[in-house]
Design an enzyme around this catalytic site. Structure first.
Site, PDB file in Angstrom:
ATOM      1  N   GLU A 113      63.401  59.543  23.238  1.00 37.88           N
ATOM      2  CA  GLU A 113      62.411  59.229  24.257  1.00 37.88           C
ATOM      3  C   GLU A 113      62.945  59.539  25.652  1.00 37.88           C
ATOM      4  O   GLU A 113      64.133  59.407  25.935  1.00 37.88           O
ATOM      5  CB  GLU A 113      61.999  57.758  24.143  1.00 37.88           C
ATOM      6  CG  GLU A 113      61.197  57.543  22.875  1.00 37.88           C
ATOM      7  CD  GLU A 113      60.676  56.131  22.698  1.00 37.88           C
ATOM      8  OE1 GLU A 113      59.594  55.982  22.121  1.00 37.88           O
ATOM      9  OE2 GLU A 113      61.348  55.185  23.131  1.00 37.88           O
ATOM     10  N   CYS A 126      64.210  59.405  33.368  1.00 37.83           N
ATOM     11  CA  CYS A 126      65.250  58.684  32.636  1.00 37.83           C
ATOM     12  C   CYS A 126      65.469  59.412  31.328  1.00 37.83           C
ATOM     13  O   CYS A 126      64.584  59.461  30.480  1.00 37.83           O
ATOM     14  CB  CYS A 126      64.781  57.252  32.400  1.00 37.83           C
ATOM     15  SG  CYS A 126      65.952  56.284  31.427  1.00 37.83           S
ATOM     16  N   CYS A 133      72.841  54.870  19.247  1.00 34.37           N
ATOM     17  CA  CYS A 133      74.035  54.588  20.049  1.00 34.37           C
ATOM     18  C   CYS A 133      75.102  53.992  19.138  1.00 34.37           C
ATOM     19  O   CYS A 133      74.783  53.239  18.226  1.00 34.37           O
ATOM     20  CB  CYS A 133      73.683  53.585  21.157  1.00 34.37           C
ATOM     21  SG  CYS A 133      74.981  53.378  22.395  1.00 34.37           S
ATOM     22  N   CYS A 137      75.197  46.742  22.152  1.00 34.71           N
ATOM     23  CA  CYS A 137      75.011  45.690  23.146  1.00 34.71           C
ATOM     24  C   CYS A 137      73.877  44.788  22.647  1.00 34.71           C
ATOM     25  O   CYS A 137      72.832  45.282  22.217  1.00 34.71           O
ATOM     26  CB  CYS A 137      74.677  46.296  24.504  1.00 34.71           C
ATOM     27  SG  CYS A 137      75.956  47.465  25.031  1.00 34.71           S
ATOM     28  N   CYS A 140      70.145  45.069  23.928  1.00 34.44           N
ATOM     29  CA  CYS A 140      69.541  46.404  24.060  1.00 34.44           C
ATOM     30  C   CYS A 140      68.944  46.834  22.728  1.00 34.44           C
ATOM     31  O   CYS A 140      69.632  46.780  21.697  1.00 34.44           O
ATOM     32  CB  CYS A 140      70.623  47.401  24.490  1.00 34.44           C
ATOM     33  SG  CYS A 140      70.077  49.119  24.428  1.00 34.44           S
ATOM     34  N   PHE A 244      77.408  46.177  33.860  1.00 32.26           N
ATOM     35  CA  PHE A 244      78.435  45.133  33.988  1.00 32.26           C
ATOM     36  C   PHE A 244      78.017  43.859  33.239  1.00 32.26           C
ATOM     37  O   PHE A 244      78.676  43.426  32.332  1.00 32.26           O
ATOM     38  CB  PHE A 244      78.672  44.861  35.477  1.00 32.26           C
ATOM     39  CG  PHE A 244      80.008  44.252  35.762  1.00 32.26           C
ATOM     40  CD1 PHE A 244      81.172  44.933  35.451  1.00 32.26           C
ATOM     41  CD2 PHE A 244      80.112  42.988  36.325  1.00 32.26           C
ATOM     42  CE1 PHE A 244      82.417  44.372  35.701  1.00 32.26           C
ATOM     43  CE2 PHE A 244      81.355  42.417  36.573  1.00 32.26           C
ATOM     44  CZ  PHE A 244      82.504  43.107  36.274  1.00 32.26           C
ATOM     45  N   HIS A 245      76.948  43.246  33.686  1.00 23.67           N
ATOM     46  CA  HIS A 245      76.199  42.221  32.928  1.00 23.67           C
ATOM     47  C   HIS A 245      76.869  40.872  32.690  1.00 23.67           C
ATOM     48  O   HIS A 245      76.207  39.967  32.169  1.00 23.67           O
ATOM     49  CB  HIS A 245      75.755  42.755  31.553  1.00 23.67           C
ATOM     50  CG  HIS A 245      74.939  44.022  31.606  1.00 23.67           C
ATOM     51  ND1 HIS A 245      73.998  44.277  32.564  1.00 23.67           N
ATOM     52  CD2 HIS A 245      74.932  45.115  30.793  1.00 23.67           C
ATOM     53  CE1 HIS A 245      73.452  45.457  32.342  1.00 23.67           C
ATOM     54  NE2 HIS A 245      74.002  45.989  31.288  1.00 23.67           N
ATOM     55  N   CYS A 363      63.650  49.655  30.612  1.00 21.30           N
ATOM     56  CA  CYS A 363      65.068  49.718  30.227  1.00 21.30           C
ATOM     57  C   CYS A 363      65.311  48.944  28.943  1.00 21.30           C
ATOM     58  O   CYS A 363      64.890  47.805  28.809  1.00 21.30           O
ATOM     59  CB  CYS A 363      65.953  49.042  31.271  1.00 21.30           C
ATOM     60  SG  CYS A 363      65.843  49.705  32.888  1.00 21.30           S
TER      61      CYS A 363
HETATM   62  N1  SAH Z   1      74.386  53.439  27.453  1.00 24.70           N
HETATM   63  C1  SAH Z   1      74.339  53.457  28.872  1.00 24.70           C
HETATM   64  C2  SAH Z   1      73.041  53.973  29.417  1.00 24.70           C
HETATM   65  C3  SAH Z   1      71.769  53.528  28.739  1.00 24.70           C
HETATM   66  S1  SAH Z   1      71.270  51.872  28.958  1.00 24.70           S
HETATM   67  C4  SAH Z   1      74.640  52.094  29.411  1.00 24.70           C
HETATM   68  O1  SAH Z   1      74.696  51.134  28.632  1.00 24.70           O
HETATM   69  O2  SAH Z   1      74.850  51.981  30.606  1.00 24.70           O
HETATM   70  C5  SAH Z   1      70.606  51.838  30.638  1.00 24.70           C
HETATM   71  C6  SAH Z   1      70.594  50.440  31.254  1.00 24.70           C
HETATM   72  O3  SAH Z   1      69.590  49.582  30.664  1.00 24.70           O
HETATM   73  C7  SAH Z   1      71.933  49.722  31.054  1.00 24.70           C
HETATM   74  O4  SAH Z   1      72.347  49.086  32.226  1.00 24.70           O
HETATM   75  C8  SAH Z   1      71.569  48.722  30.008  1.00 24.70           C
HETATM   76  O5  SAH Z   1      72.482  47.683  30.018  1.00 24.70           O
HETATM   77  C9  SAH Z   1      70.164  48.338  30.395  1.00 24.70           C
HETATM   78  N2  SAH Z   1      69.431  47.634  29.341  1.00 24.70           N
HETATM   79  C10 SAH Z   1      69.568  47.773  28.013  1.00 24.70           C
HETATM   80  N3  SAH Z   1      68.728  46.943  27.353  1.00 24.70           N
HETATM   81  C11 SAH Z   1      68.024  46.285  28.289  1.00 24.70           C
HETATM   82  C12 SAH Z   1      66.973  45.317  28.231  1.00 24.70           C
HETATM   83  N4  SAH Z   1      66.485  44.894  27.076  1.00 24.70           N
HETATM   84  N5  SAH Z   1      66.474  44.852  29.394  1.00 24.70           N
HETATM   85  C13 SAH Z   1      66.957  45.316  30.570  1.00 24.70           C
HETATM   86  N6  SAH Z   1      67.927  46.233  30.688  1.00 24.70           N
HETATM   87  C14 SAH Z   1      68.477  46.706  29.564  1.00 24.70           C
HETATM   88 FE1  SF4 Z   2      74.181  51.793  23.926  1.00 25.63          FE
HETATM   89 FE2  SF4 Z   2      72.193  50.190  24.761  1.00 25.63          FE
HETATM   90 FE3  SF4 Z   2      74.738  49.430  25.039  1.00 25.63          FE
HETATM   91 FE4  SF4 Z   2      73.767  51.423  26.568  1.00 25.63          FE
HETATM   92  S1  SF4 Z   2      73.097  49.276  26.607  1.00 25.63           S
HETATM   93  S2  SF4 Z   2      75.747  51.370  25.474  1.00 25.63           S
HETATM   94  S3  SF4 Z   2      72.356  52.391  25.105  1.00 25.63           S
HETATM   95  S4  SF4 Z   2      73.679  49.766  23.095  1.00 25.63           S
END
Ligand code: SAH
Ligand code: SF4
Length: 379
Positions: A113, A126, A133, A137, A140, A244-245, A363
């Protein structure tokens, strides 16, 4: 006997003997070499490379017959040997807020996508770097899907070409306002785990005689693959965002499990050593706001202490829900209070507005619809 599936009928397989090589996604040197291998005289190859490059990336042409500054026989030779191919659009959805989400089919029948987000002063695409992946995380949705494979440079650049086709944005004179003005590598996948292909694709996106986007308009987001961050600075030169989170290792281990490999201290040291760090090239820290998990005032204070001395901007991302997600979004008041603390410490802390939620384009929501559809079909 080879089974005939709908995918094998609609998408020429790259590994099929009859598939012609795609010129999209080759570096300039790669294109130059391919033209010579197909019989272009060495003396002409540089000029032909420039001409074809311009047709593909400036004018969006995919039919060799339209490359009218090339001799007819030469165009025929190109068509006999090569293609100029993009991923196929399976579906396109447009959100009430104007966000467009494309579901694209790539070789092997896989799907990725890509999301276009229009804003007043810019338009951001984007793009995805992998199908699925390897990381997982916990907040995500892409992370719930295993890695299927890395995208090729052609498939990464192809996402830009598809969007520009759809926006009808080819042949724009340099300096003119563009609908697709920025790229973020924030779709599916971890771009630094597909380093070479992402680098080659972004070089094409930045090439002044092609798509011609400034390196400052491209942002690569990583979960924190520390050894590759400096390399991204050196070899791509784009802007960097860090997912970072969390402000302690215990929480970050759960949210971003790559933290067990490179923890917060190691990541921050890597960023302090980052060669491009300056006030004009700040690092973006992405921080997803999860109710009761990482959103207290104490977290905000810890965050600013941790990043002290790093020119940075903190992007607060309200959590986007997906079916079965184990988290909730922090309240608006909580996000505001957190942002105020970060702001008072001297860091910009914009709250990212969720876009395209009605079409699951926000996101962390990518791939969800498709995966659900597949599971239903299997059932
Ligand atoms: N893998 C890379 C890029 C893709 S994710 C990374 O992790 O940075 C792009 C952004 O969306 C990242 O900051 C990720 O942490 C955030 N993201 C993922 N799941 C999300 C969600 N459910 N709500 C808000 N942001 C989210
Ligand atoms: Fe992979 Fe989602 Fe973690 Fe980004 S946020 S590294 S896309 S699992």
């Amino acid at each position: 006997m080879t089974a005939i599936t709908p995918d094998s009928l609609t998408v020429p397989r790259k590994d099929a003997p009859e598939a012609k090589p795609n010129l999209v996604g080759l570096t300039r040197d790669g294109l130059h070499d391919a033209l010579i291998a197909a019989g272009t005289p060495e003396k002409q190859a540089k000029m032909r490379t420039g001409q074809i490059w311009g047709w593909i990336y400036q004018k969006g042409v995919s039919d060799f017959a339209e490359m009218t500054n090339l001799a007819k026989e030469y165009r025929t030779m190109l068509a006999d040997n090569f293609t100029v191919a993009r991923p196929e659009i399976v579906t396109k959805q447009v959100s009430a807020d104007g966000t467009r989400k494309y579901l694209l089919r790539i070789n092997g029948g896989h799907e990725v996508e890509t999301v276009y987000i229009p804003e007043e002063d810019r338009g951001t695409l984007c793009i995805s770097s992998q199908v699925g992946c390897t990381l997982s995380c916990s907040f995500c949705h892409t992370g719930t899907q295993k890695l299927v494979r890395n995208l090729t440079p052609a498939e990464i650049v192809g996402q830009i070409l598809v969007a520009r086709d759809d926006l009808d944005e080819w042949g724009i004179p340099p300096g003119e306002k563009r609908m697709l003005s920025n790229i973020v590598l924030m779709g599916m996948g971890e771009p630094l785990y597909n380093f070479d292909n992402v680098r080659d694709a972004m070089k094409i996106a930045m090439d002044p005689e092609g798509i011609s986007l400034s390196r400052r308009r491209i942002t690569l987001s990583t979960s924190g693959v520390v050894p590759e961050i400096a390399r991204a600075g050196d070899e791509i030169g784009c802007m960097i965002a860090i997912s970072f989170h969390a402000t302690n290792d215990e929480t970050r281990d759960k949210l971003v499990p790559i933290n067990k490999r490179w923890n917060i201290a190691t990541l921050l040291q890597g960023l302090r050593d980052y060669p491009r760090l300056s006030n004009s090239e700040r690092i973006t820290f992405e921080y997803v706001m999860l109710k009761g998990v990482n959103d207290t005032d104490a977290d905000a204070h810890r965050l600013v202490r941790l990043i002290d001395g790093i020119p940075a901007k903190i992007n607060l991302i309200p959590f986007n829900e997906w079916p079965g997600a184990p988290y909730e979004r922090s309240s608006n008041n909580r996000i505001r209070a957190f942002g105020d603390i970060v702001n008072a410490a001297g860091y910009a802390s914009p709250v990212r507005k969720p876009r395209g939620e009605d079409i699951m384009a926000a996101c962390g929501q990518l791939k969800s619809e498709t995966e659900r559809g597949r599971r239903e079909k299997v059932r």
